[in-house]
Write a protein that holds these residues in place. Structure first.
Motif, mmCIF file in Angstrom:
data_model
loop_
_atom_site.group_PDB
_atom_site.id
_atom_site.type_symbol
_atom_site.label_atom_id
_atom_site.label_comp_id
_atom_site.label_asym_id
_atom_site.label_seq_id
_atom_site.Cartn_x
_atom_site.Cartn_y
_atom_site.Cartn_z
ATOM 1 N N THR B 54 0.808 -1.214 0.000
ATOM 2 C CA THR B 54 0.000 0.000 0.000
ATOM 3 C C THR B 54 0.845 1.271 0.000
ATOM 4 N N LEU B 405 -4.607 9.056 13.464
ATOM 5 C CA LEU B 405 -5.626 8.481 12.581
ATOM 6 C C LEU B 405 -6.712 7.790 13.399
ATOM 7 N N ASN B 409 -10.119 9.548 12.278
ATOM 8 C CA ASN B 409 -10.951 8.778 11.358
ATOM 9 C C ASN B 409 -12.328 8.400 11.910
ATOM 10 N N ALA B 425 -4.326 14.971 5.089
ATOM 11 C CA ALA B 425 -3.810 15.048 3.726
ATOM 12 C C ALA B 425 -4.194 13.785 2.982
ATOM 13 N N TRP B 426 -4.457 13.933 1.691
ATOM 14 C CA TRP B 426 -4.822 12.783 0.856
ATOM 15 C C TRP B 426 -4.049 12.821 -0.451
ATOM 16 N N MET B 427 -3.701 11.638 -0.912
ATOM 17 C CA MET B 427 -3.166 11.479 -2.258
ATOM 18 C C MET B 427 -3.988 10.396 -2.916
ATOM 19 N N THR B 428 -4.571 10.682 -4.062
ATOM 20 C CA THR B 428 -5.383 9.666 -4.726
ATOM 21 C C THR B 428 -4.995 9.620 -6.190
ATOM 22 N N ASN B 429 -5.442 8.571 -6.888
ATOM 23 C CA ASN B 429 -5.085 8.462 -8.292
ATOM 24 C C ASN B 429 -6.211 8.898 -9.207
ATOM 25 N N THR B 433 -12.153 9.530 -5.659
ATOM 26 C CA THR B 433 -12.044 8.872 -4.357
ATOM 27 C C THR B 433 -12.185 9.820 -3.170
ATOM 28 N N LEU B 437 -15.259 9.619 -0.554
ATOM 29 C CA LEU B 437 -15.047 9.023 0.774
ATOM 30 C C LEU B 437 -15.042 10.047 1.899
ATOM 31 N N PHE B 450 -14.908 8.647 5.511
ATOM 32 C CA PHE B 450 -13.902 9.484 6.169
ATOM 33 C C PHE B 450 -14.371 10.917 6.359
#
Lengths: 315, 528
Positions: B54, B405, B409, B425-429, B433, B437, B450
């Motif tokens: 992951t 978290l 969360n 912070a988020w990193m998505t592709n 997403t 979420l 979330f």
């Protein structure tokens, strides 16, 4: 003597069992869990529950403890989540690396520390004593991680004499000179504080012995001063120096954590820090129990050595 | 006897001295030969099985050993063919048929065919698959919409989805969708993660635990062979040590240069590379309880915080100011017209006064580090000072990342706590997403999402549902832009920064670029 050793070993069993309970409970109680650590941003309750099931963490606490203990008694420390390999392989490999670092550091600090202590006791209030006392104070006062970073800046980045980090050259290498090359800075940085402590205590132990009657007698008999110091006095002082060495061995082992991180030494201290941050429960538990067991055994060895040196200590 | 004790002492001293001298006397660094690139990684990889990992750190190695059916076009987040030469999507958006590139072989010599692709997805998704035990597969839910995977013929794979799911193609380009050799999985079984076999531009050579992962150039690569002989990935967890290794020449390339170390590399001996990515750093505000229940106070927080100062001074220019919930890296879905909240303390003060919450204390959860969190403690202190200036007293509580978290969360008002704001912070592709979420009413923590700040806007819910299932990209873009405008105005978050990933190489390395996906692609890199 044999009975004494057996008694000490028998007493070690409840100590180690107690450690297993404590480390297990700590890992169970700290907030955050391995599934959250693995999933990161994607740790939805649903995903966490599924992963916990896959990792076998959905069972009751007591059951988990006894399964872990039972497996461990059979030599199975489980599988690390974060490294995906058997805990025992990782622990043994890492502990071996730590022993190389802490061991050479321990030899360095024992030899240099006792030497410095003896010299400054023999030359009390002389120039050598003052110089050594000053150096020792400086050494004790510098945190090892800071010293480590400074050494990297000077000897690796500026002068380029020594490699910054790691245990072996990344390309080629892998032999003993390569290891020594990588070991020099971390071993020195780790040894400095302990050397200072040992030097100070050796000095006072020596001074105390040098004031005793049998030393005066030896000198009166005309024994060479060198023999008085190194033969008579040091031998008597060793009784109080050896326990200090035992304690310092513990400090060197635990101090290795900082040094391993600064110099990226692949030892068990760094492994435990990473494992705790990633909530790699089995790796933390296995690592802590293993190190604690070694520590207990080491203490027994020190006590036995002490009683061999000084028959007055009751066996 | 006197002589003996002297000799013994002398021996010890000279022994130690020789040891130390032997150490220093050696030639300083075994320089790496041309064509061998040494990369400084931030941690030891967990495994090199793409389905099982992951961490971005592991992805950086994986993307060079494996290929997916599709991949991101260089410099974008749009998909292009990779192992699949072409594909068709059915009218209802539920059937994807991929035509595989002919003649591609895994590094172990076995052919890449439709059965191999089917094996990959069945292994991850089917609990009864004979090799499902090689998991767990924590990110398998990326493909949870997949109903069946069929090998129609040797070179045709058909995916049937349970419902239309627009991010499917993009997820296939993500590392979780990389294709492994079924034969190698069968041979290595649970140890496949340490003996990876793919189709990529590099073949796996060896993994020395805690020391290095070595991969070698694959001369038969279908998309042209690399000029590199080998790449060595070194795990160096401490950022200062990583910088020192870079300065001493121990590594040729490092990623995630700490902002404070940037100036060490701003000279002719190094190349600094930057790339904005699909990252968002924001503050979650509690929309259910406390002062931020009032939209005016949430907007005030957005006006009060000096984002320019944070990205330029605290982060030394390693980030840009975020304008809303969607990072600009998703070029097609991002609303460029949307302006970031300007730094306007006067307006913030007025709004706070209007809402009657002047001088109130707000609890602010902060972490000391974590994936994508940049420099969370100094950022929090800057934010605290900005809020103080407009009349909100933020009380900071700092937690270690996993503890953090565990507290954020489950929801800001869950488990008997009340927290007014928290860093995140988020990193998505894909652009789907994060809002799906974290912004929907159905994504409140008690429903498995979330949305820890309990934001709820039925219109946003509707837009997000539609955008996720629509297959037409321009339609999706339109829906997402509308969503961004509403969320920008509702201000459930303080939109702070989009991280620019950076990397530095020494002057022996050329042709290195970073990708907006944050993946590390090394095939075209040259090393003298």
């Amino acid at each position: 003597m044999g009975g004494y050793i057996l008694k000490r070993l028998a007493l070690a069993v409840p100590v180690i069992l107690g450690i297993t309970v404590i480390v297990f409970l700590i890992m169970a109680m700290i907030p955050g869990d391995p599934a959250t650590a693995i999933l990161g941003s994607y740790a939805t309750p649903e995903n966490v529950a599924k992963l916990n099931r896959d990792l076998g963490l959905d069972q009751p606490l007591v059951a988990r403890y006894f399964i872990w203990l039972w497996n461990m008694l059979h030599g199975d420390f489980g599988q690390s989540f974060s490294l995906n390999r058997p805990v025992i392989d990782e622990v043994l490999e890492r502990f071996n690396n730590t022993l190389i670092l802490a061991g050479s550091s321990f030899v360095l600090c024992s030899v240099l520390g006792i030497l410095a202590g003896v010299v400054s006791a023999a030359r009390q209030y002389g120039f050598a004593d003052k110089a050594i006392t000053f150096a020792v104070l400086l050494g004790i006062s510098i945190p090892s991680f800071f010293l480590g970073m400074m050494m990297i800046l000077i000897f690796a980045v500026d002068l380029q004499w020594l490699p910054v980090s790691g245990m072996y050259a990344i390309y080629g290498g892998g032999d003993l000179p390569d290891l020594i090359h990588h070991l020099t800075m971390p071993a020195l940085a780790l040894a400095v504080v302990a050397t200072g402590v040992i030097a100070r205590l050796s000095r006072s132990a020596m001074l105390e012995v040098l004031r005793q009657d049998f030393i005066r007698t030896a000198r009166a008999k005309g024994v060479h001063e060198r023999r008085v110091i190194c033969g008579h006095a040091l031998r008597a002082a060793m009784v109080s120096i050896i326990p200090v060495l035992g304690i310092q061995a513990g400090f060197v082992l635990s101090g290795a954590v900082y040094i391993e991180i600064v110099f990226q030494w692949p030892g068990i201290g760094r492994m435990l820090v990473d494992a705790i941050l990633q909530r790699d429960i089995l790796l933390v538990q296995g690592g802590v129990v293993f190190v604690a067991a070694c520590y207990v055994i080491f203490n027994i060895i020190v006590d036995v050595a002490q009683s061999l040196l000084d028959p007055r200590i009751k066996t | 006897m006197a002589k003996f004790s002297l000799t013994r002492r002398a021996l010890l001293i000279s022994g130690v001295a020789t040891g130390v001298l032997a150490g220093t006397g050696l030639p300083s660094m075994a320089a790496t030969p041309p064509g061998v690139l040494v990369v400084g990684q931030i941690a030891e990889p967990k495994a090199l099985d793409p389905a099982a990992v992951t961490a971005v750190n592991d992805f950086r190695i994986l993307m060079n050993i494996y290929d997916g059916l599709v991949r991101y076009k260089s410099g974008t987040l749009e998909v292009e063919p990779a192992l699949a030469e072409s594909w068709t999507i059915s009218e209802d958006g539920k059937t994807y048929v991929f035509k595989l590139r002919p003649g591609v072989k895994f590094h172990d010599g076995t052919p890449l065919d439709a059965e191999a692709v089917k094996f990959n997805f069945d292994r991850m998704l089917d609990e009864n698959h004979p090799y499902h035990h090689t998991g767990p597969f924590p990110l398998a839910f990326f493909f949870s919409s997949v109903d069946t995977v069929e090998a129609s013929d040797a070179s045709t794979v058909t995916f049937t989805l349970k419902e239309p799911y627009a991010p499917f193609l993009s997820n296939l380009a993500y590392p979780t969708g990389l294709i492994v050799s079924p034969e190698a999985v069968k041979t290595s079984d649970k140890d496949f993660g340490r003996n990876p076999v793919g189709t990529g531009p590099f073949t796996f050579k060896e993994w020395r635990p805690n020391e290095a992962v070595v991969v070698e150039g694959n001369p038969d690569y279908w998309d042209g062979a690399t000029s590199l002989k080998a790449v060595i990935f070194r795990p160096i967890t401490d950022a200062n040590t990583r910088v020192a290794e870079m300065l001493s020449g121990g590594i040729d390339l490092m990623v995630e240069v700490p902002p404070v170390a940037l100036k060490e590399f701003q000279n002719d001996k190094y190349h600094l590379v930057e790339q904005a990515g699909p990252h968002l750093w924001f503050l979650i505000l509690d929309c259910a309880k406390g002062p931020f229940k009032d939209k005016r106070v949430r907007q005030a927080a957005n006006y009060a915080i000096n984002k320019e100062a944070i990205v330029n001074d605290v982060l030394e220019g390693t980030a840009t100011v975020a304008n809303g919930p969607t990072p600009a890296a998703f070029a097609w879905a991002h609303d460029d017209q949307l302006k970031p909240y300007p730094y306007d303390p006067e307006k913030a003060k007025a709004l706070i006064k209007e809402a009657g919450v002047e001088g109130q204390e707000v609890t602010f959860y902060v972490t000391d580090g974590g994936s994508g969190m940049l420099d969370p403690v100094p950022m929090a202190t800057a934010i605290q000072a900005d809020l103080k200036a407009v009349g909100l007293n933020a009380k900071i509580e700092t937690f270690e990342w996993n503890t953090f978290l565990g507290k954020v969360n489950p929801g800001l008002d869950a488990k008997g706590q009340h927290v007014d704001m928290a860093e995140m912070a988020w990193m998505t592709n894909d652009p789907d997403t994060l809002p799906y979420l974290a912004l929907r009413t159905d994504a409140w923590p008690d429903k498995g999402g979330f949305n820890s700040g309990y934001y709820s806007n039925p219109e946003v819910d509707k837009l997000l549902e539609e955008a996720r299932t629509a297959t037409d990209q321009s339609k999706r873009a339109e829906l997402y832009k509308k969503m961004q405008q509403i969320v920008h105005d509702d201000a459930p978050w303080v939109f702070v920064a989009n991280w620019k990933q950076n990397a530095v190489t020494n002057d022996k390395v050329s042709d290195f670029t970073l990708q907006p996906s944050f993946f590390l692609l090394l095939k075209d890199v040259k090393k003298a």
